[in-house]
Write an enzyme that holds these catalytic residues in place. Structure first.
Site, PDB file in Angstrom:
ATOM      1  N   ASN A  32      26.722   1.748 -56.084  1.00  0.00           N
ATOM      2  CA  ASN A  32      26.619   3.139 -55.621  1.00  0.00           C
ATOM      3  C   ASN A  32      27.985   3.839 -55.712  1.00  0.00           C
ATOM      4  OD1 ASN A  32      28.014   1.952 -53.569  1.00  0.00           O
ATOM      5  ND2 ASN A  32      26.781   2.793 -51.905  1.00  0.00           N
ATOM      6  N   GLY A  36      33.231   0.561 -55.567  1.00  0.00           N
ATOM      7  CA  GLY A  36      33.354   0.284 -57.003  1.00  0.00           C
ATOM      8  C   GLY A  36      33.891   1.521 -57.697  1.00  0.00           C
ATOM      9  N   LEU A  61      15.414  -2.702 -54.121  1.00  0.00           N
ATOM     10  CA  LEU A  61      15.557  -2.736 -55.577  1.00  0.00           C
ATOM     11  C   LEU A  61      14.156  -2.731 -56.173  1.00  0.00           C
ATOM     12  CD1 LEU A  61      18.243  -5.509 -55.497  1.00  0.00           C
ATOM     13  CD2 LEU A  61      18.628  -3.284 -56.572  1.00  0.00           C
ATOM     14  N   LEU A  75      26.765  -9.126 -55.007  1.00  0.00           N
ATOM     15  CA  LEU A  75      28.165  -8.939 -54.588  1.00  0.00           C
ATOM     16  C   LEU A  75      28.367  -7.651 -53.790  1.00  0.00           C
ATOM     17  CD1 LEU A  75      29.903  -9.669 -58.045  1.00  0.00           C
ATOM     18  CD2 LEU A  75      29.208 -11.337 -56.331  1.00  0.00           C
ATOM     19  N   ASN A 101      17.384  -6.826 -49.241  1.00  0.00           N
ATOM     20  CA  ASN A 101      16.779  -6.216 -50.429  1.00  0.00           C
ATOM     21  C   ASN A 101      16.996  -7.080 -51.667  1.00  0.00           C
ATOM     22  OD1 ASN A 101      15.764  -4.019 -49.048  1.00  0.00           O
ATOM     23  ND2 ASN A 101      17.693  -2.867 -49.226  1.00  0.00           N
ATOM     24  N   TYR A 147      32.088  -6.176 -40.825  1.00  0.00           N
ATOM     25  CA  TYR A 147      32.109  -6.974 -42.060  1.00  0.00           C
ATOM     26  C   TYR A 147      31.835  -8.444 -41.760  1.00  0.00           C
ATOM     27  CZ  TYR A 147      33.778  -8.790 -46.561  1.00  0.00           C
ATOM     28  OH  TYR A 147      33.876  -9.425 -47.777  1.00  0.00           O
ATOM     29  N   ARG A 187      44.458  -3.767 -50.129  1.00  0.00           N
ATOM     30  CA  ARG A 187      44.617  -5.215 -49.945  1.00  0.00           C
ATOM     31  C   ARG A 187      46.067  -5.604 -50.216  1.00  0.00           C
ATOM     32  NH1 ARG A 187      39.103  -8.123 -50.437  1.00  0.00           N
ATOM     33  NH2 ARG A 187      40.099  -8.976 -48.623  1.00  0.00           N
TER      34      ARG A 187
HETATM   35  N1  UDP Z   1      48.717  -7.053 -45.271  1.00  0.00           N
HETATM   36  C1  UDP Z   1      50.037  -6.667 -45.228  1.00  0.00           C
HETATM   37  N2  UDP Z   1      50.402  -5.537 -45.890  1.00  0.00           N
HETATM   38  C2  UDP Z   1      49.536  -4.794 -46.614  1.00  0.00           C
HETATM   39  C3  UDP Z   1      48.169  -5.202 -46.657  1.00  0.00           C
HETATM   40  C4  UDP Z   1      47.802  -6.336 -45.960  1.00  0.00           C
HETATM   41  O1  UDP Z   1      50.914  -7.318 -44.596  1.00  0.00           O
HETATM   42  O2  UDP Z   1      49.941  -3.783 -47.193  1.00  0.00           O
HETATM   43  C5  UDP Z   1      48.341  -8.308 -44.579  1.00  0.00           C
HETATM   44  C6  UDP Z   1      47.112  -8.195 -43.695  1.00  0.00           C
HETATM   45  O3  UDP Z   1      47.476  -7.767 -42.400  1.00  0.00           O
HETATM   46  C7  UDP Z   1      46.601  -9.616 -43.736  1.00  0.00           C
HETATM   47  C8  UDP Z   1      46.960 -10.116 -45.131  1.00  0.00           C
HETATM   48  O4  UDP Z   1      47.992  -9.245 -45.576  1.00  0.00           O
HETATM   49  O5  UDP Z   1      47.278 -10.414 -42.794  1.00  0.00           O
HETATM   50  C9  UDP Z   1      45.805 -10.059 -46.101  1.00  0.00           C
HETATM   51  O6  UDP Z   1      45.253  -8.770 -46.040  1.00  0.00           O
HETATM   52  P1  UDP Z   1      44.085  -8.282 -46.998  1.00  0.00           P
HETATM   53  O7  UDP Z   1      43.678  -6.922 -46.526  1.00  0.00           O
HETATM   54  O8  UDP Z   1      44.480  -8.409 -48.422  1.00  0.00           O
HETATM   55  O9  UDP Z   1      42.898  -9.313 -46.790  1.00  0.00           O
HETATM   56  P2  UDP Z   1      42.254 -10.040 -45.510  1.00  0.00           P
HETATM   57  O10 UDP Z   1      42.495 -11.479 -45.780  1.00  0.00           O
HETATM   58  O11 UDP Z   1      42.932  -9.610 -44.248  1.00  0.00           O
HETATM   59  O12 UDP Z   1      40.843  -9.644 -45.545  1.00  0.00           O
END
Ligand code: UDP
Length: 321
Positions: A32, A36, A61, A75, A101, A147, A187
């Site tokens: 959607n 993505g 679906l 996914l 679904n 989540y 991330r």
């Molecule tokens: N993190 C960080 N700086 C950033 C983004 C994430 O220090 O700019 C840290 C976050 O707090 C976590 C780890 O990196 O401890 C991994 O974060 P991510 O969001 O990639 O994935 P998670 O494993 O938390 O789902």
């Protein structure tokens, strides 16, 4: 084979679609475009065996739009904390209703389904490294619960469906990185690389002592494909039971920042420290004994090499701006 991928325009969906198209399969990609991206879709859309269906997985679906399929890689669900926390209800519903679904469609097609679960089902783990029989330490009423609990409930949906004949396999995916990640999804790997390439401060949350184990995407995709095609579902080897897929090499977030800066030596970025988000797991590392034993799978790409490849990818995106 005809293969449905929900979340095809996401990071894993794009990598998986490309892999399956290269193997000669027909891929129907559903997305959607909430998390993505159109940019990813462009990589897929001119392929003659790829068909895109824009569809919100919270709704059923249907054969009339999707057609018949042999396999379903389910996914679809926002996966990056800042993105999945934008709309908690949407995330929870995408996870739970989306999985219901996808399972209903698997049943209708007599298709094998792989569900992309997550290491987040272990929450802030009290067992380290995490084995599949560890039931986790998850806060049901926190910023990550839409989540974490969404994925846990979705696993339950898979378990229930498996009891009534759906062949479904659950992959618990640990932190994965590589090309086709969204540079803006927040991330840690994508943030640090893009910050270093732009000479912006590297944003460490907390003191950087928390750990993660980072798997390069081609290794992860290989694990997903092996799990999907494993013949021994419902045997004594118990493919149905969840299987951890990830790289067991564990690093602190601070070590990751230093590695990224070391691989981009002309970067002028300095490290800045920010508040740690709530419920951020302190440690995370998969025990992959089960994947090694049942699937004969383990990751091959070390962090330095994977980061180099990912840096090259983000450089090309930056140049195209
Ligand atoms: N993190 C960080 N700086 C950033 C983004 C994430 O220090 O700019 C840290 C976050 O707090 C976590 C780890 O990196 O401890 C991994 O974060 P991510 O969001 O990639 O994935 P998670 O494993 O938390 O789902």
């Amino acid at each position: 084979m005809k293969i449905l991928i929900t979340g095809a325009a996401g990071f894993l969906g794009t990598n998986l679609s490309l892999r399956l198209l290269n193997e000669g399969h027909e891929v129907i990609g559903v997305d959607n475009l909430y998390s993505g991206s159109e940019r990813n879709l462009k990589q897929l859309e001119n392929h003659s065996r790829f068909r895109f269906v824009r569809h919100d997985i919270r709704k059923p679906l249907e054969r009339k739009t999707i057609g018949e399929v042999n396999q379903i890689y389910h996914l679809a669900c926002p996966a990056s904390p800042p993105i999945y926390q934008k709309d908690h209800q949407f995330t929870f519903d995408s996870s739970v209703d989306g999985t219901r679904n996808a399972l209903a469609f698997a049943r209708e097609n007599n298709a094998v389904m792989l569900f992309s679960s997550t290491s987040e089902v272990y929450g802030n783990p009290k067992k380290h490294p995490q084995t599949e029989d560890y039931n986790g330490n998850v806060n049901p009423v926190g910023e990550r619960s839409c989540y974490d609990e969404g994925k846990r409930a979705a696993e339950t949906c898979c378990y229930i469906a498996s009891k009534t004949g759906v062949d479904v396999r659950i992959a618990r995916i640990f932190n994965t990185y590589g090309p086709f990640m969204d540079p803006k999804d927040g991330r840690v790997v994508s943030n640090f690389i893009n910050q270093a390439l732009r000479n912006e401060p590297i944003t460490i949350y907390g003191d950087g002592s928390q750990t993660r184990s980072f798997c390069y995407v081609s290794d992860l995709i290989e694990g997903l494909v092996k799990l999907m095609n494993h013949k021994k579902a419902h045997s004594e080897e118990d493919v149905f039971g969840p299987i951890n897929l990830g790289n067991p090499d564990e690093f602190t977030v601070y070590e990751l920042a230093k590695k990224v800066l070391g691989l981009i030596p002309d970067s002028k970025s300095k490290i800045d420290y920010f508040q740690l988000p709530s419920d951020d797991p302190v440690v995370r590392r998969p025990d992959i004994s089960k994947a090694i034993k049942i699937l004969g799978w383990e990751p091959k790409i070390r962090l330095d090499e994977g980061l180099e490849r990912t840096i090259e990818y983000f450089k090309t995106l930056k140049e195209a701006e």
